[in-house]
Design a protein around this motif. Structure first.
Motif, mmCIF file in Angstrom:
data_model
loop_
_atom_site.group_PDB
_atom_site.id
_atom_site.type_symbol
_atom_site.label_atom_id
_atom_site.label_comp_id
_atom_site.label_asym_id
_atom_site.label_seq_id
_atom_site.Cartn_x
_atom_site.Cartn_y
_atom_site.Cartn_z
ATOM 1 N N UNK A 117 0.839 -1.202 0.000
ATOM 2 C CA UNK A 117 0.000 0.000 0.000
ATOM 3 C C UNK A 117 0.873 1.251 0.000
ATOM 4 N N UNK A 118 0.362 2.347 -0.520
ATOM 5 C CA UNK A 118 1.141 3.588 -0.551
ATOM 6 C C UNK A 118 1.587 4.025 0.838
ATOM 7 N N UNK A 119 2.720 4.675 0.881
ATOM 8 C CA UNK A 119 3.265 5.181 2.145
ATOM 9 C C UNK A 119 2.236 6.029 2.863
ATOM 10 N N UNK A 120 2.010 5.708 4.138
ATOM 11 C CA UNK A 120 1.089 6.491 4.945
ATOM 12 C C UNK A 120 -0.348 6.004 4.905
ATOM 13 N N UNK A 121 -0.694 5.126 3.990
ATOM 14 C CA UNK A 121 -2.069 4.619 3.929
ATOM 15 C C UNK A 121 -2.258 3.557 4.997
ATOM 16 N N UNK A 122 -3.233 3.748 5.856
ATOM 17 C CA UNK A 122 -3.472 2.811 6.950
ATOM 18 C C UNK A 122 -4.039 1.503 6.410
ATOM 19 N N UNK A 123 -3.694 0.416 7.065
ATOM 20 C CA UNK A 123 -4.244 -0.892 6.715
ATOM 21 C C UNK A 123 -5.640 -0.998 7.322
ATOM 22 N N UNK A 124 -6.629 -1.181 6.486
ATOM 23 C CA UNK A 124 -8.006 -1.299 6.969
ATOM 24 C C UNK A 124 -8.197 -2.655 7.651
ATOM 25 N N UNK A 125 -8.813 -2.636 8.830
ATOM 26 C CA UNK A 125 -9.005 -3.867 9.589
ATOM 27 C C UNK A 125 -10.464 -4.281 9.703
ATOM 28 N N UNK A 126 -11.388 -3.358 9.619
ATOM 29 C CA UNK A 126 -12.803 -3.668 9.846
ATOM 30 C C UNK A 126 -13.527 -3.815 8.510
ATOM 31 N N UNK A 127 -14.003 -5.022 8.222
ATOM 32 C CA UNK A 127 -14.748 -5.287 6.991
ATOM 33 C C UNK A 127 -16.137 -5.827 7.300
ATOM 34 N N UNK A 128 -16.671 -5.442 8.443
ATOM 35 C CA UNK A 128 -18.012 -5.864 8.804
ATOM 36 C C UNK A 128 -18.008 -7.070 9.723
ATOM 37 N N UNK A 129 -19.220 -7.500 10.061
ATOM 38 C CA UNK A 129 -19.367 -8.587 11.028
ATOM 39 C C UNK A 129 -19.064 -9.955 10.438
ATOM 40 N N UNK A 137 -16.933 -11.911 7.327
ATOM 41 C CA UNK A 137 -15.951 -11.797 6.252
ATOM 42 C C UNK A 137 -16.173 -12.956 5.276
ATOM 43 N N UNK A 138 -17.006 -12.725 4.274
ATOM 44 C CA UNK A 138 -17.314 -13.740 3.283
ATOM 45 C C UNK A 138 -16.213 -13.780 2.215
ATOM 46 N N UNK A 139 -16.147 -14.857 1.419
ATOM 47 C CA UNK A 139 -15.180 -14.885 0.312
ATOM 48 C C UNK A 139 -15.361 -13.708 -0.646
ATOM 49 N N UNK A 140 -16.615 -13.308 -0.879
ATOM 50 C CA UNK A 140 -16.866 -12.195 -1.793
ATOM 51 C C UNK A 140 -16.258 -10.892 -1.262
ATOM 52 N N UNK A 141 -16.399 -10.654 0.025
ATOM 53 C CA UNK A 141 -15.826 -9.449 0.623
ATOM 54 C C UNK A 141 -14.305 -9.556 0.658
ATOM 55 N N UNK A 142 -13.803 -10.738 1.015
ATOM 56 C CA UNK A 142 -12.368 -10.918 1.212
ATOM 57 C C UNK A 142 -11.596 -10.713 -0.090
ATOM 58 N N UNK A 143 -12.165 -11.158 -1.221
ATOM 59 C CA UNK A 143 -11.445 -11.130 -2.487
ATOM 60 C C UNK A 143 -11.851 -9.961 -3.374
ATOM 61 N N UNK A 190 -9.602 -6.867 2.023
ATOM 62 C CA UNK A 190 -8.403 -7.022 2.864
ATOM 63 C C UNK A 190 -7.193 -7.551 2.116
ATOM 64 N N UNK A 191 -7.388 -8.106 0.911
ATOM 65 C CA UNK A 191 -6.256 -8.640 0.159
ATOM 66 C C UNK A 191 -5.957 -7.824 -1.090
ATOM 67 N N UNK A 192 -6.517 -6.652 -1.168
ATOM 68 C CA UNK A 192 -6.242 -5.748 -2.287
ATOM 69 C C UNK A 192 -5.086 -4.841 -1.877
ATOM 70 N N UNK A 193 -3.865 -5.372 -2.008
ATOM 71 C CA UNK A 193 -2.689 -4.676 -1.487
ATOM 72 C C UNK A 193 -2.440 -5.062 -0.042
#
Length: 403
Positions: A200-212, A214-220, A225-228
């Motif tokens: 990820x670009x310098x300074x961009x925080x890693x997002x941790x919360x993707x909802x209650x 985490x389905x395969x559709x959300x994950x991919x 969470x795996x986009x960078x």
């Protein structure tokens, strides 16, 4: 892990596949790794360890594996049939290699994905094995390959070697969720180019919360969470603390105790299941007893986690607080007496269990007395005398209701 990601890069068209099939480069390492797992799992000791038809420490076995001729054709085909096809969707067959995969133990999944229950070699490795079975490989065996001296490599080759080196030390499966790294590594969006992560670009925080949930559709998905990747992205699915997973993911001897052999259901290459103890190794290749008795000691494997026995929660809590008291596997050269028995020239032995944990073992004293019945009296040299040992009680004894 390097094999896993290289397979991804070839499928993505980012790297070319290696031309042809080389026995030394593509085939021998698979069987060599299986043989070395004899030191961490009793079942693989029987299947591919010392004395088995797949023991790569035996020059005759390697010569047979390396022979592309018709005389070894039936042998090669039968060995190839042992390997699980990574593209198969057939019902899980535990009688195939490598053994248990990502979904082992998840019997409550409906439907259970059979291709994920069993671990398989990568498609590239399976293709190489297929060519090997047909005899369509380079018979280039000149002994175990020696890596090139790093200082002799061109700068570009040095950079590529450094990119790959760390991955060689990480397991490529099973991912339940994983040990050093997880299945994230085989997702294309994690990579910018071969062996270069999509950071990820310098300074961009890693997002941790993707909802209650985490389905395969959300994950991919894009922006998932795996986009960078950033700090913690590649390890956030692992157990916290790590010791709880280390004491949880065992061999199937624990989950299916009625089976004849133990097999690694998770990370037998990194987290030992059954080991050759230093007490047993000390009795191999000595003049204390008969060759048959020495061979019994060599074949005796013990539970690596035996000092942490108890209920599940007892075990994982003991692992968190006392992990450093477990034995560590170290390479030991065999004595001339051991090699004269036909045993391996080098063995990986469990060492370092402190006596304050194990206590002094009176059974060893009894064994020594009995084995001495068949031995000549010892010389009276100073080095032959063993001082009497002070009895030390073990740290823990288990009651019947604790087991």
């Amino acid at each position: 892990m390097e094999e896993v990601v290289r397979d991804l890069f070839v499928r993505q068209g980012q790297l070319p596949a290696e031309p042809g099939c080389s026995f030394t480069r593509d085939i021998w390492p698979i069987f060599e790794r299986m043989t070395h797992m004899q030191w961490t799992n009793q079942g693989l000791f029987m299947l591919s360890g010392h004395g088995s038809p797949l023991d790569t420490q035996n020059p005759d076995v390697v010569a047979r594996l390396a022979d592309p001729g018709e005389a070894s054709a039936d042998f090669r085909r039968k060995v190839f049939a042992l390997f699980r096809d990574p593209a198969s969707t057939a019902e899980f067959a535990p009688a195939l290699l490598p053994l248990y995969g990502d979904y082992y133990g998840d019997y409550d999944l409906d439907p259970q994905p059979p291709s994920a229950v069993g671990l398989a070699v990568t498609p590239l490795m399976y293709q190489a094995l297929s060519q090997w079975a047909q005899g369509a490989f380079a018979a280039d065996w000149q002994g175990a390959p020696v890596p090139a001296d790093f200082d002799t490599l061109e700068p570009r080759a040095q950079a590529q070697a450094l990119d790959r080196a760390g991955l060689h030390e990480c397991l490529g499966g099973p991912f339940h969720p994983g040990i050093e790294l997880t299945w994230f590594m085989r997702v294309p969006s994690v990579w910018r180019s071969p062996y270069r992560l999509a950071v990820l670009p310098q300074g961009q925080a890693v997002r941790q919360d993707f909802g209650d949930e985490l389905t395969p559709q959300v994950c991919l998905a894009p922006q998932g969470p795996l986009d960078g990747v950033g700090p913690g992205s590649l390890t956030r699915a692992l157990g916290v603390p790590w010791q709880t997973d280390e004491a949880s993911c065992l061999s199937d001897a624990e989950y299916e105790p009625s089976t004849y052999l133990s097999f690694p259901s998770y990370w037998g290459a990194r987290v030992p299941n059954q080991v050759l103890s230093s007490e047993a190794w000390e009795r191999v290749g000595t003049r204390r007893t008969t060759p048959a008795q020495q061979l019994k000691h060599f074949s005796y494997r013990e539970d690596w986690l035996r000092d942490l026995k108890g209920s599940y929660f007892t075990r994982i809590n003991l692992m968190v607080s006392h992990w450093w008291e477990l034995g560590i596997l170290l390479a030991h050269d065999a004595t001339p007496e051991a090699t004269a028995l036909g045993l391996p020239a080098r063995a990986w032995i469990e060492s370092g269990r402190p006596e304050r944990v194990t206590g002094s073992n009176a059974k060893l004293d009894l064994l020594a007395v009995i084995e001495a019945l068949d031995s000549p009296p010892p010389l009276l040299g100073e080095t032959e005398l063993e001082p009497p040992r002070q009895k030390v009680p073990p740290r823990r004894r288990l009651r019947r209701d604790e087991i």
